[in-house]
Scaffold this active site. Structure first.
Site, PDB file in Angstrom:
ATOM      1  N   CYS A 153       0.914  -1.399  -0.081  1.00 16.26           N
ATOM      2  CA  CYS A 153       0.075   0.202   0.062  1.00 16.26           C
ATOM      3  C   CYS A 153       0.496   1.002  -0.028  1.00 16.26           C
ATOM      4  O   CYS A 153       2.057   1.573   1.207  1.00 16.26           O
ATOM      5  CB  CYS A 153      -1.103  -0.161   1.069  1.00 16.26           C
ATOM      6  SG  CYS A 153      -1.406   0.832   1.922  1.00 16.26           S
ATOM      7  N   CYS A 179       0.172   3.901   2.758  1.00 15.15           N
ATOM      8  CA  CYS A 179       0.543   3.144   4.187  1.00 15.15           C
ATOM      9  C   CYS A 179       2.122   3.476   4.004  1.00 15.15           C
ATOM     10  O   CYS A 179       2.488   3.490   5.440  1.00 15.15           O
ATOM     11  CB  CYS A 179       0.080   1.460   3.965  1.00 15.15           C
ATOM     12  SG  CYS A 179      -1.272   0.904   4.469  1.00 15.15           S
TER      13      CYS A 179
END
Length: 146
Positions: free
Chosen positions: A69, A72
């Site tokens: 991600c 993230c």
């Protein structure tokens, strides 16, 4: 308010009793003798998650994330900086949703990153989306019980 707290070691996951007045004095684990707080997040898996959520008598801030991600990975350095500001009053932890899919399913994590704040074993607040360090600290403090 009791004068001692249960704090779960981020290394061996043993529950320690720590005097509230000693939280800021770099307490060590009675079992493994490593620091209970190191000003960075603790990686939790399915085996350690429940212990940290249910036994820590301080709030636990969890970042649900995944290695693939982009947002993230972008938020990760800010989350670590937030840990330096929030510990030792708050345990800061991360859960890799790719490696711990049943935890992600149990908490119905639909988008990542998602921050969840747990107090007394219960989720009290949730926020999806990447945030900077100041916003993480502000959001966490704003959602603590008074």
């Amino acid at each position: 308010m009791t004068d001692s707290l249960h704090i779960v070691c981020p290394h061996c996951h043993t529950t320690n009793r720590v005097a509230r007045s000693q939280l800021g004095s770099a307490p060590d684990c009675g079992s493994c003798h490593k620091p209970l707080f190191e000003a960075h997040s603790t990686a939790l898996d399915e085996a350690s998650f429940d212990k940290h959520i249910s036994r820590n008598q301080i709030p636990v801030l969890v970042d649900f994330w995944a290695p693939w991600c982009g947002p993230c990975r972008q938020m990760a350095p800010g989350f670590e900086q937030a840990a330096k500001q929030l510990e030792p009053q708050i345990r800061v932890a991360k859960v890799d949703t790719e490696a711990n899919q049943s935890l992600a399913a149990r908490f119905q994590i639909r988008s990542i990153p998602t921050l969840a704040l747990f107090v007394g074993g219960r989720e009290v607040a949730r926020q999806a989306g990447a945030m900077g360090v100041a916003d993480i600290v502000r959001w966490t403090q704003a959602n603590l019980p008074r």
